[in-house]
Structure formats: C-alpha cells, structure tokens
Design a protein around this motif. Structure first.
Motif, PDB file in Angstrom:
ATOM      1  N   LEU A  38       2.592   3.245  -5.932  1.00  0.00           N
ATOM      2  CA  LEU A  38       1.414   3.089  -6.785  1.00  0.00           C
ATOM      3  C   LEU A  38       1.156   4.317  -7.660  1.00  0.00           C
ATOM      4  O   LEU A  38       0.460   4.220  -8.662  1.00  0.00           O
ATOM      5  N   ALA A  39       1.780   5.458  -7.311  1.00  0.00           N
ATOM      6  CA  ALA A  39       1.507   6.702  -8.042  1.00  0.00           C
ATOM      7  C   ALA A  39       2.141   6.732  -9.434  1.00  0.00           C
ATOM      8  O   ALA A  39       1.682   7.461 -10.317  1.00  0.00           O
ATOM      9  N   ASN A  72       3.908   7.081   2.366  1.00  0.00           N
ATOM     10  CA  ASN A  72       2.789   7.068   3.327  1.00  0.00           C
ATOM     11  C   ASN A  72       3.040   8.019   4.498  1.00  0.00           C
ATOM     12  O   ASN A  72       2.832   7.673   5.661  1.00  0.00           O
ATOM     13  N   ASN A 121      -2.232  -4.311  -2.721  1.00  0.00           N
ATOM     14  CA  ASN A 121      -2.022  -3.475  -3.913  1.00  0.00           C
ATOM     15  C   ASN A 121      -2.770  -4.085  -5.086  1.00  0.00           C
ATOM     16  O   ASN A 121      -2.948  -5.305  -5.154  1.00  0.00           O
ATOM     17  N   LYS A 170       0.807  -1.223   0.000  1.00  0.00           N
ATOM     18  CA  LYS A 170       0.000   0.000   0.000  1.00  0.00           C
ATOM     19  C   LYS A 170       0.840   1.273   0.000  1.00  0.00           C
ATOM     20  O   LYS A 170       0.482   2.282   0.605  1.00  0.00           O
ATOM     21  N   SER A 171       1.990   1.249  -0.677  1.00  0.00           N
ATOM     22  CA  SER A 171       2.852   2.435  -0.745  1.00  0.00           C
ATOM     23  C   SER A 171       2.243   3.453  -1.721  1.00  0.00           C
ATOM     24  O   SER A 171       2.108   3.164  -2.911  1.00  0.00           O
ATOM     25  N   ASP A 172       1.904   4.650  -1.218  1.00  0.00           N
ATOM     26  CA  ASP A 172       1.338   5.669  -2.110  1.00  0.00           C
ATOM     27  C   ASP A 172       2.373   6.078  -3.165  1.00  0.00           C
ATOM     28  O   ASP A 172       2.046   6.335  -4.323  1.00  0.00           O
TER      29      ASP A 172
END
Ligand SMILES: [Cu+2]
Length: 433
Positions: free
Chosen positions: A361-362, A382, A415, A356-358
């Motif tokens: 994933l960006a 995060n 993810n 769940k690393s912002d």
C-alpha cells in the motif's frame, strides 16, 4: 443425415469474440451416431450466409477424401453422397477445404461414432468433449473480436487450447455431472489442427480406455491417454466419491494458461474408506473456478448496469472501478492465488501477504513494477521478512489485466485505494529498469 455448415460469431473466452466456422452451429460439430453396416445418405448444406465454400472429410468413411471431393459446397448449396460404414470406431470429421488448417482452426471439426453391430455396453452418462487450438491475432485474454493468425498457426503457437470451442465451456454451471456409483463414458477427440492431447481427469483413473478409439481393444486402469490430432479415444470410469474432477490436457500450461480445462461434478454420499480428508483439488481449482465464474457473472451484471447508467447519468466512475475489481479478481484467481492464496494472506516465510500489506500500500508505482517485472531478494512485509522470488508477469498480462488485478488487490481484504489505469501500467512497462 443432414448437416448444415454455418459461420457464426461466438465467445472464445470472456470478452473475446471469434467468427467460428461450424458443422451444425457449434464447436465441436454435431455428434453423429450410427451402427456398423449402416448405409448413410449424407447431405452437406452450406448456409446462404456463409462467405466460403466448405466440405467434409469423415474419417469413418471408406472412399477418396472421406467424402471431401463429393461434398465441396458453395454458400447456399447442398451436396449429397452415400457411404456404408464398414468399420466400427469413434472417428473425427473435419472440413478439408484449402487452406485446411485454417478451416479446422476456425472450428470445423466434430465426431462420428460408428457403434459395433451389437452396440456398446450400457453406461449411465455419456459426454462429448473435443480439444482444439485457436490461433488468434491477440494474446490469450485480449478482449474484442479476434481473427485467425496464419503465421502463429504455421509456428504452432496457439494462444488458446480449449475444450468444446471456448475457455470455460465445461466449468461452473456448464460442468459435466454424475452421481456417485454411476459409470461415465467420455467420447474425447482432438480436432487440432496441430496439437495432440495428454487427456487426464484429475482425481480419477480410467477403468477402461479404448486407445485411439478402436472399439475392439480395451486397456484398463490408465491415468493419462495420448490422443493424436485428428484422432480420438473413448474412456470409461465409475465415479466412487463426490467432488469436482478436473479434465485437463496434462501438458499443463495448456490447462492453466490456455484454457484446456473442464470439470465433472459428482454428487452423492461420501465414502470415507475410498477417500477421506480435505479435497485438495476442489480447493486449488474448483473453488477458484467457481469464484472466477461468479465474478464473470457479476461482471456481466455490471456491464448491463453501466450501459443503463450511460443512458441516464454520465457519472459512471464508481461502476467502472467496480467492474475493474471483478475483472481483476478473475486474473487473480487464475494466476496469483496459487502463491498469495485466495484470501490474500500468503504463506509464512514463503509468499508475502497482499491483504493489508504495508509494503504494497506504500507505493503504487512499485506495485505495478513488481507485477510486470517480478521481484527478487529480501523484503519486509508487516514486520515479517521474505527472501524469495516472484516471477515477472509482463509476458502473460495485458496492461488492462495488470491495472485490473491491482485495482482488485488494492480494494479487497480490507485494502482500499483508487483504480489503476492502463496508462500508468504502460508507462512502467516501457521503462527499461
Ligand atoms: Cu470449411
């Protein structure tokens, strides 16, 4: 004694095929066990399907070439000679047909044990392990049929250094085994053709080592024993506590990046006096290798499923992605988990999370670039700051492996994202900055 030479296609690693030249169909070749003083009538049979002549040099034989000159045998022929075993010891044998390093490098080695007149002391378990290198044209892990690369052999730059002829030959359900309280003896040899081995078992101490496999002199309480190319040793130890004990060449990139890693699984009751607490080895190696081998199994299932699907239904995109995830998991468990952790959560202040690393994933292209080229300097994931360095992986991984590992991390731990393609990776690999 009858020994048959066969040229066989087998697996050097998952998805990697190789034509092995063998004594008896396996690498290492059949284990030969005789007694000091025995007179041996030796027959070397070269299978008719072989493409080349072969012979055998047994280091336990007293006589020119260790038998090589008397056993030069064309495909579909058989040679015979007789020798008397004068010296006890554990001896390497190998093919000595020109070019010799190529014949050995394709797997033509094994061992002959000449027990002393009165035999060796009894132990509960005996195992046969040999280390050797493979000089493949492709990099480590590059899939498909590989052939012998003479230039790499001359430079002594093998992509593979393995135990018993393949990556993973002694892990998972092929691991060696013993029960608490048993004594284990390993006949360990190095076929080479070039590399020596710093043989070590993580979490064990060798109670007894017969250095260089001369059976009359034993050394005691050793950690690592040096075994020359074309040489051997015999180690013995009692297993006192349960767990997974990892066999390595302690030149450790060979173990972790080239395949020289095996396992001994010991079952039985714990002894909290000898060893108490969490089993670090099992976590940092054993569990990962199990996860890796589970995932290799799942990959094979998926391959079979895809083959079946292709026959009946062209819509196979979903399965292809699932397979990339399983392959990517193997890359992750071999390379990335040590820093980013098996659960993808990283370590506070040192290794950023991938779960769940912002940040991850960006930007998909940026993720490819980080894996290939590394990352240095401050970043925020995060809401938490990190300022460290991730080493570039472009030399270690193929485009396919990069696409697979990213597909894995983008579809695990909550993810989700599309599969990555090799084209995408190739384009970024070729960028200069
Ligand atoms: Cu040969």
């Amino acid at each position: 004694m009858n020994l048959e030479v066969r040229e066989v296609v087998g697996h050097l690693a998952d998805g990697v095929e190789y034509t092995f030249w063998t004594f008896g169909g396996t690498v290492p070749g059949s284990f030969i066990r005789i007694r000091e003083g025995d007179v041996v009538e030796f027959h070397l049979n070269n299978h008719p399907s072989s493409k080349l002549p072969h012979n055998i040099d047994l280091h336990g034989v007293t006589g020119p070439g260790g038998g090589a000159a008397s056993t030069f045998t064309a495909p579909g022929h058989s040679s015979q000679f007789t020798f008397q075993a004068l010296n006890p010891g554990l001896f390497v044998y190998h093919c000595a047909t020109a070019p010799v390093p190529m014949h050995i490098g394709n797997g033509m080695y094994g061992m002959i044990l000449v027990e002393p007149k009165d035999g060796l002391p009894k132990v509960d378990k005996e195992y046969y392990v040999m280390q050797g290198e493979f000089y493949t044209t492709g990099k480590y892990g590059e899939e498909g049929m590989q052939s012998f690369d003479m230039a790499k052999a001359i430079d002594e730059r093998p992509p593979y250094i393995v135990f018993n002829g393949a990556v993973g030959s002694l892990v998972g359900d092929k691991a060696l085994g013993a029960k608490v309280g048993e004594t284990v003896r390993i006949y360990f040899g190095v076929g080479g053709p070039n590399m020596t081995s710093s043989f070590h078992v993580i979490g064990e101490i060798f109670d007894k080592v017969y250095p260089e496999a001369g059976l009359s002199l034993a050394n005691h309480n050793l950690q690592t024993t040096l075994v020359p190319a074309g040489g051997a040793c015999v180690v013995e130890f009692k297993v006192d506590v349960p767990g997974t004990f990892v066999l390595v060449d302690h030149s450790l990139t060979r173990a972790f990046n080239k395949g020289a890693l095996g396992m001994l699984k010991v079952t039985g009751a714990a002894n909290r006096v000898i060893y108490s607490g969490k089993e670090i080895d099992a976590i940092y190696l054993g569990a990962q290798a199990d996860a890796g081998s589970d995932s290799a199994k799942r990959e094979a299932e998926l391959k079979a499923k895809i083959a079946a699907e292709i026959k009946s239904n062209p819509a196979i995109a979903g399965l292809t992605k699932e397979m990339q995830i399983e392959k990517g998991k193997q890359v992750y468990m071999g390379l990335c988990f040590a820093c980013h952790q098996p659960d993808g959560n990283g370590l506070p202040n040192i290794f950023p999370p991938l779960a769940k690393s912002d940040f991850l994933l960006a930007d998909r292209d940026r993720a490819v670039r980080i894996v290939l080229k590394g990352l240095v300097g401050p970043l925020t994931v995060n809401g938490k700051k990190f300022d460290s360095a991730m080493p570039p992986q472009e030399a270690a991984l193929t485009d396919q492996q990069v696409a697979d590992v990213l597909t894995y991390i983008f579809n695990t731990w909550g993810n989700s994202g599309e599969a990555f393609t090799t084209d995408q990776v190739k384009a970024i690999r070729n960028q200069t900055h």
